[in-house]
Design a protein around this motif. Sequence first.
Motif, PDB file in Angstrom:
ATOM      1  N   ASN A  10       0.814  -1.214   0.000  1.00  0.00           N
ATOM      2  CA  ASN A  10       0.000   0.000   0.000  1.00  0.00           C
ATOM      3  C   ASN A  10       0.848   1.264   0.000  1.00  0.00           C
ATOM      4  N   VAL A  11       1.963   1.250   0.725  1.00  0.00           N
ATOM      5  CA  VAL A  11       2.853   2.409   0.729  1.00  0.00           C
ATOM      6  C   VAL A  11       3.495   2.612  -0.640  1.00  0.00           C
ATOM      7  N   LEU A  12       3.945   1.521  -1.265  1.00  0.00           N
ATOM      8  CA  LEU A  12       4.556   1.651  -2.589  1.00  0.00           C
ATOM      9  C   LEU A  12       3.540   2.134  -3.610  1.00  0.00           C
ATOM     10  N   GLN A  13       2.323   1.651  -3.527  1.00  0.00           N
ATOM     11  CA  GLN A  13       1.260   2.130  -4.414  1.00  0.00           C
ATOM     12  C   GLN A  13       1.041   3.626  -4.216  1.00  0.00           C
ATOM     13  N   CYS A  14       1.036   4.059  -2.965  1.00  0.00           N
ATOM     14  CA  CYS A  14       0.833   5.470  -2.650  1.00  0.00           C
ATOM     15  C   CYS A  14       1.990   6.322  -3.174  1.00  0.00           C
ATOM     16  N   ALA A  15       3.213   5.904  -2.892  1.00  0.00           N
ATOM     17  CA  ALA A  15       4.383   6.705  -3.259  1.00  0.00           C
ATOM     18  C   ALA A  15       4.599   6.769  -4.763  1.00  0.00           C
ATOM     19  N   LEU A  16       4.219   5.697  -5.472  1.00  0.00           N
ATOM     20  CA  LEU A  16       4.453   5.631  -6.916  1.00  0.00           C
ATOM     21  C   LEU A  16       3.206   5.948  -7.740  1.00  0.00           C
ATOM     22  N   GLY A  17       2.069   6.099  -7.079  1.00  0.00           N
ATOM     23  CA  GLY A  17       0.859   6.513  -7.768  1.00  0.00           C
ATOM     24  C   GLY A  17       0.062   5.412  -8.420  1.00  0.00           C
ATOM     25  N   SER A  18       0.489   4.153  -8.258  1.00  0.00           N
ATOM     26  CA  SER A  18      -0.231   3.048  -8.887  1.00  0.00           C
ATOM     27  C   SER A  18       0.172   1.734  -8.252  1.00  0.00           C
ATOM     28  N   ASP A  19      -0.789   0.831  -8.169  1.00  0.00           N
ATOM     29  CA  ASP A  19      -0.498  -0.544  -7.754  1.00  0.00           C
ATOM     30  C   ASP A  19       0.083  -1.341  -8.915  1.00  0.00           C
ATOM     31  N   ALA A  20      -0.254  -0.943 -10.135  1.00  0.00           N
ATOM     32  CA  ALA A  20       0.133  -1.680 -11.343  1.00  0.00           C
ATOM     33  C   ALA A  20       1.549  -1.299 -11.768  1.00  0.00           C
ATOM     34  N   VAL A  21       2.533  -1.755 -10.992  1.00  0.00           N
ATOM     35  CA  VAL A  21       3.942  -1.504 -11.282  1.00  0.00           C
ATOM     36  C   VAL A  21       4.628  -2.855 -11.416  1.00  0.00           C
ATOM     37  N   ILE A  32      -2.588   0.107   8.131  1.00  0.00           N
ATOM     38  CA  ILE A  32      -1.329   0.770   8.498  1.00  0.00           C
ATOM     39  C   ILE A  32      -0.781   1.553   7.308  1.00  0.00           C
ATOM     40  N   GLY A  33      -0.718   0.894   6.134  1.00  0.00           N
ATOM     41  CA  GLY A  33      -0.180   1.551   4.952  1.00  0.00           C
ATOM     42  C   GLY A  33      -0.982   2.777   4.556  1.00  0.00           C
ATOM     43  N   GLN A  34      -2.285   2.673   4.578  1.00  0.00           N
ATOM     44  CA  GLN A  34      -3.125   3.810   4.200  1.00  0.00           C
ATOM     45  C   GLN A  34      -3.026   4.933   5.223  1.00  0.00           C
ATOM     46  N   HIS A  35      -2.932   4.580   6.495  1.00  0.00           N
ATOM     47  CA  HIS A  35      -2.757   5.605   7.528  1.00  0.00           C
ATOM     48  C   HIS A  35      -1.462   6.378   7.303  1.00  0.00           C
ATOM     49  N   ILE A  36      -0.400   5.661   7.011  1.00  0.00           N
ATOM     50  CA  ILE A  36       0.887   6.322   6.777  1.00  0.00           C
ATOM     51  C   ILE A  36       0.833   7.178   5.515  1.00  0.00           C
ATOM     52  N   CYS A  37       0.229   6.654   4.460  1.00  0.00           N
ATOM     53  CA  CYS A  37       0.126   7.427   3.225  1.00  0.00           C
ATOM     54  C   CYS A  37      -0.668   8.718   3.429  1.00  0.00           C
ATOM     55  N   ASN A  38      -1.688   8.659   4.253  1.00  0.00           N
ATOM     56  CA  ASN A  38      -2.595   9.797   4.419  1.00  0.00           C
ATOM     57  C   ASN A  38      -2.136  10.811   5.460  1.00  0.00           C
ATOM     58  N   THR A  39      -1.243  10.408   6.355  1.00  0.00           N
ATOM     59  CA  THR A  39      -0.932  11.293   7.481  1.00  0.00           C
ATOM     60  C   THR A  39       0.545  11.577   7.689  1.00  0.00           C
ATOM     61  N   PHE A  40       1.431  10.803   7.092  1.00  0.00           N
ATOM     62  CA  PHE A  40       2.839  10.820   7.479  1.00  0.00           C
ATOM     63  C   PHE A  40       3.689  11.460   6.390  1.00  0.00           C
ATOM     64  N   LEU A  41       4.516  12.431   6.758  1.00  0.00           N
ATOM     65  CA  LEU A  41       5.427  13.108   5.831  1.00  0.00           C
ATOM     66  C   LEU A  41       4.699  13.613   4.581  1.00  0.00           C
ATOM     67  N   PRO A  42       3.587  14.345   4.734  1.00  0.00           N
ATOM     68  CA  PRO A  42       2.822  14.781   3.556  1.00  0.00           C
ATOM     69  C   PRO A  42       3.548  15.867   2.776  1.00  0.00           C
ATOM     70  N   PRO A  43       3.197  16.045   1.514  1.00  0.00           N
ATOM     71  CA  PRO A  43       3.729  17.171   0.750  1.00  0.00           C
ATOM     72  C   PRO A  43       3.366  18.478   1.451  1.00  0.00           C
ATOM     73  N   LEU A  44       4.294  19.413   1.486  1.00  0.00           N
ATOM     74  CA  LEU A  44       4.061  20.647   2.229  1.00  0.00           C
ATOM     75  C   LEU A  44       2.915  21.462   1.653  1.00  0.00           C
ATOM     76  N   ALA A  45       2.648  21.346   0.362  1.00  0.00           N
ATOM     77  CA  ALA A  45       1.558  22.110  -0.238  1.00  0.00           C
ATOM     78  C   ALA A  45       0.216  21.731   0.370  1.00  0.00           C
TER      79      ALA A  45
END
Length: 409
Positions: free
Chosen positions: A322-333, A385-398
């Motif tokens: 889930n984290v890799l999908q979030c960071a790379l923008g797709s599960d299909a990698v 866990i993965g979705q929580h981290i993607c949504n709350t942790f180290l977000p883009p400053l914008a």
Amino acid sequence: MDTVAEWNAIAFDVCSGLGGGTRQSRALAVTHLAIHDALNSIRPVYATYARGLPRGPKASPQAAVAAAAHDTLAVMAGDHQMQLDKAYEDAIDRLPDNAARGEGISLGKAAARAILAMRSRDGADRAELHLAPQPFAPGRYQPTPSRFDPPIVPGWRNVTPFAMRTAAQFRPLPPPALDSEQYAQLYNEVKRIGGLHSTQRTRQQTATAKFWSGDALATWNEIARNVVNGRAGDRDRGNDLDLWQSARLFALLDAAAADSFISGWEAKFHYLNWRPVTAIRRGDTDGNAATSPDPDWSPLLVTPAHPEYPSTHSILASASANVLQCALGSDAVPFAIASDKVFFGRTRHFERFSQAANEVALSRLYAGAHFRLANTRGLEQGKKIGQHICNTFLPPLASAAAASVSANR
């Protein structure tokens, strides 16, 4: 090779002797958070883990990465000081000897000091507490063959999470009652296909169990390195990750892995569920007429020395996917990965991160280490866990109002 991915590989090499995924995941998370924060001290792109870091807009990013990684690993895996010093010297010597290099080194060291200080009282030093031997009771965890070792670091459930609010935040629902129809189905399934001498497990299922039986933390970090380095060599520069994106990816990944172990250990020692090998050998004690004991039953692979429910392999795989999908923008990698333990030289190819995570969960059933429910609930727990981290942790400053992230959200 991507500079951050290069230090990730070095980190795994020097942390291999820390004693299992629990301590390795903490060391990797600390290292990559320091790298992430050092880079964002030069050019703020994402929120940082630590507060009040010095700024240096003219600093060398490569020097900052090397210094942050070196100084954290020197503390976390100090037995490899000479190897770390050599890697650091090589990295620094590749850079021009100028003010930017010096400032980058200073920022990297400052980030390392800050992260190490933040985690110095997280409870990891008290994780070796011993679980008092428990008298036998149906359903309760007992040490497993062949060595009957006591449970591994039971105190890890008390370590402060990196991103979760508490270790119990995503605790799964309890396993089924021993006298239930659901339990009997789970029992008979793993007894049938997870045994050492099973005639119903296919050759492919046996290969899957063995392929994923190694170091799950190392495997998912290798997957990330393969993807990041593959994109760095891609002719399509639109697929490339810059240093800041790469640093955030590994920081998210290893924070998720560390929290997966903490969350998994909390649930394991909360429920203290027995392993299939104990359950099947003592099946005459569970009060369920639909289960029959087999005192000679053994799993395909050796059972790990900690309680059964939920499966940490499955939690970590799902959180990582889930984290890799979030960071790379797709599960299909698409990616390839070689087994690190049993099948040296064997490589498998996947089209999606979730495909690999689902296979990991099934592998633990085929290995005879878990009932199916521990794996499916583990996937669900890891996804949260993965979705929580993607949504709350180290977000883009914008999208974070330029605010730093506190240590424990």
